[in-house]
Scaffold this motif. Sequence first.
Motif, PDB file in Angstrom:
ATOM      1  N   ARG A  38      34.481  47.559  50.615  1.00 57.05           N
ATOM      2  CA  ARG A  38      33.578  46.985  49.619  1.00 57.05           C
ATOM      3  C   ARG A  38      34.248  46.855  48.255  1.00 57.05           C
ATOM      4  O   ARG A  38      34.010  45.882  47.532  1.00 57.05           O
ATOM      5  CB  ARG A  38      32.316  47.847  49.520  1.00 57.05           C
ATOM      6  N   SER A  39      35.067  47.829  47.888  1.00 55.36           N
ATOM      7  CA  SER A  39      35.760  47.754  46.598  1.00 55.36           C
ATOM      8  C   SER A  39      36.661  46.528  46.546  1.00 55.36           C
ATOM      9  O   SER A  39      36.715  45.812  45.533  1.00 55.36           O
ATOM     10  CB  SER A  39      36.574  49.026  46.367  1.00 55.36           C
ATOM     11  N   HIS A  40      37.386  46.266  47.630  1.00 57.40           N
ATOM     12  CA  HIS A  40      38.246  45.083  47.698  1.00 57.40           C
ATOM     13  C   HIS A  40      37.404  43.810  47.675  1.00 57.40           C
ATOM     14  O   HIS A  40      37.673  42.876  46.908  1.00 57.40           O
ATOM     15  CB  HIS A  40      39.097  45.137  48.963  1.00 57.40           C
ATOM     16  N   LEU A  41      36.377  43.753  48.521  1.00 59.25           N
ATOM     17  CA  LEU A  41      35.572  42.543  48.670  1.00 59.25           C
ATOM     18  C   LEU A  41      34.933  42.111  47.364  1.00 59.25           C
ATOM     19  O   LEU A  41      34.929  40.914  47.022  1.00 59.25           O
ATOM     20  CB  LEU A  41      34.480  42.786  49.718  1.00 59.25           C
ATOM     21  N   TYR A  42      34.378  43.059  46.609  1.00 62.38           N
ATOM     22  CA  TYR A  42      33.645  42.711  45.402  1.00 62.38           C
ATOM     23  C   TYR A  42      34.543  42.580  44.174  1.00 62.38           C
ATOM     24  O   TYR A  42      34.064  42.219  43.096  1.00 62.38           O
ATOM     25  CB  TYR A  42      32.562  43.761  45.132  1.00 62.38           C
ATOM     26  N   SER A  43      35.833  42.845  44.333  1.00 63.11           N
ATOM     27  CA  SER A  43      36.758  42.763  43.194  1.00 63.11           C
ATOM     28  C   SER A  43      37.652  41.536  43.241  1.00 63.11           C
ATOM     29  O   SER A  43      38.132  41.080  42.188  1.00 63.11           O
ATOM     30  CB  SER A  43      37.656  44.011  43.146  1.00 63.11           C
ATOM     31  N   ILE A  44      37.901  41.000  44.436  1.00 68.16           N
ATOM     32  CA  ILE A  44      38.914  39.949  44.580  1.00 68.16           C
ATOM     33  C   ILE A  44      38.295  38.721  45.243  1.00 68.16           C
ATOM     34  O   ILE A  44      37.897  38.777  46.407  1.00 68.16           O
ATOM     35  CB  ILE A  44      40.104  40.462  45.406  1.00 68.16           C
ATOM     36  N   PRO A  45      38.196  37.614  44.528  1.00 70.88           N
ATOM     37  CA  PRO A  45      37.551  36.418  45.077  1.00 70.88           C
ATOM     38  C   PRO A  45      38.384  35.761  46.185  1.00 70.88           C
ATOM     39  O   PRO A  45      39.590  35.973  46.302  1.00 70.88           O
ATOM     40  CB  PRO A  45      37.445  35.470  43.869  1.00 70.88           C
ATOM     41  N   PHE A  46      37.692  34.961  46.984  1.00 68.70           N
ATOM     42  CA  PHE A  46      38.347  34.026  47.902  1.00 68.70           C
ATOM     43  C   PHE A  46      38.610  32.746  47.125  1.00 68.70           C
ATOM     44  O   PHE A  46      37.708  32.184  46.501  1.00 68.70           O
ATOM     45  CB  PHE A  46      37.433  33.722  49.099  1.00 68.70           C
ATOM     46  N   VAL A  47      39.852  32.276  47.163  1.00 69.82           N
ATOM     47  CA  VAL A  47      40.210  31.027  46.496  1.00 69.82           C
ATOM     48  C   VAL A  47      41.125  30.236  47.413  1.00 69.82           C
ATOM     49  O   VAL A  47      42.124  30.756  47.912  1.00 69.82           O
ATOM     50  CB  VAL A  47      40.933  31.271  45.150  1.00 69.82           C
TER      51      VAL A  47
END
Length: 274
Positions: A38-47
């Motif tokens: 969750r920390s990774h998911l909510y910190s780093i966007p998909f681009v």
Amino acid sequence: MSRSANWQPSWVPMNDDQLSAYLRRIDSDTSSLDNWFRSHLYSIPFVSVPCQPTASSTDVLDSIAYRQGAGDCFYHAIALAAALSHSGFTLTRVLGRPTPPGYEDHILPETHALLIVDNKYVVDTGFGIDGPRAPVPLDGTAVHNTASGQTWWITCESTTHSMMYERDGLRRPLYTFTTREVTPADYSAMGFYSSTSPDSPLSRSLIVQQPTPTGGIRIIDTRVEHWTHGTREVSMLDESDEARALLSRLGIASCGSAAPSTDNVSKVPATRGE
């Protein structure tokens, strides 16, 4: 010397300094796989930037650790796998075959990167706001996110698994996958196809997605979708302060059919080791 002699058959590891910087960025204490996810998911966007040149694996790790970078599913899988592997988790890197609505009868290429961790969980932080909000057990146990009204679970038929998804009573597969481990060369080939082939939707539009605990934001060129507690609101980019702020944070100055110039977005890493 041939070109292939310079290419590496193994994955580039994350060093101690990169790991420390990455953990500071995602503000994680790594107390559990679920917390790390969750920390990774909510910190780093998909681009995903159309026709963006590929980056080396080392560039991806430097980008995520030191430059507040973001990228597509390959970027997420490379970075998270390197961090988890450094911390002792057992990993299998696999590719998924997307099954978007309207393409159920089509066999699309395996263009989605995901991880199997400790032979028990699918870890996928690179699918955007429709993707899981936690590791999904391979044994079929469902993962439900009450705040966003989304559920994910895995089914298996013979050797093929499906990542299933439900929202508002509508069920569909997000992608299928096998547990066959892939190589850096597989990532490079599929990443090149995704960003350059006219048959790939990622080659035609700038796509930015940032999941949140209650939903998330999705930007496709100048169209913006805000999801909150299962409700979608659609606007244009010039009407959304949140969307413009997200693009500004990523260093993306413009959004349209042509690929913008940005230093903070990394595409799939090449198999070079430098």
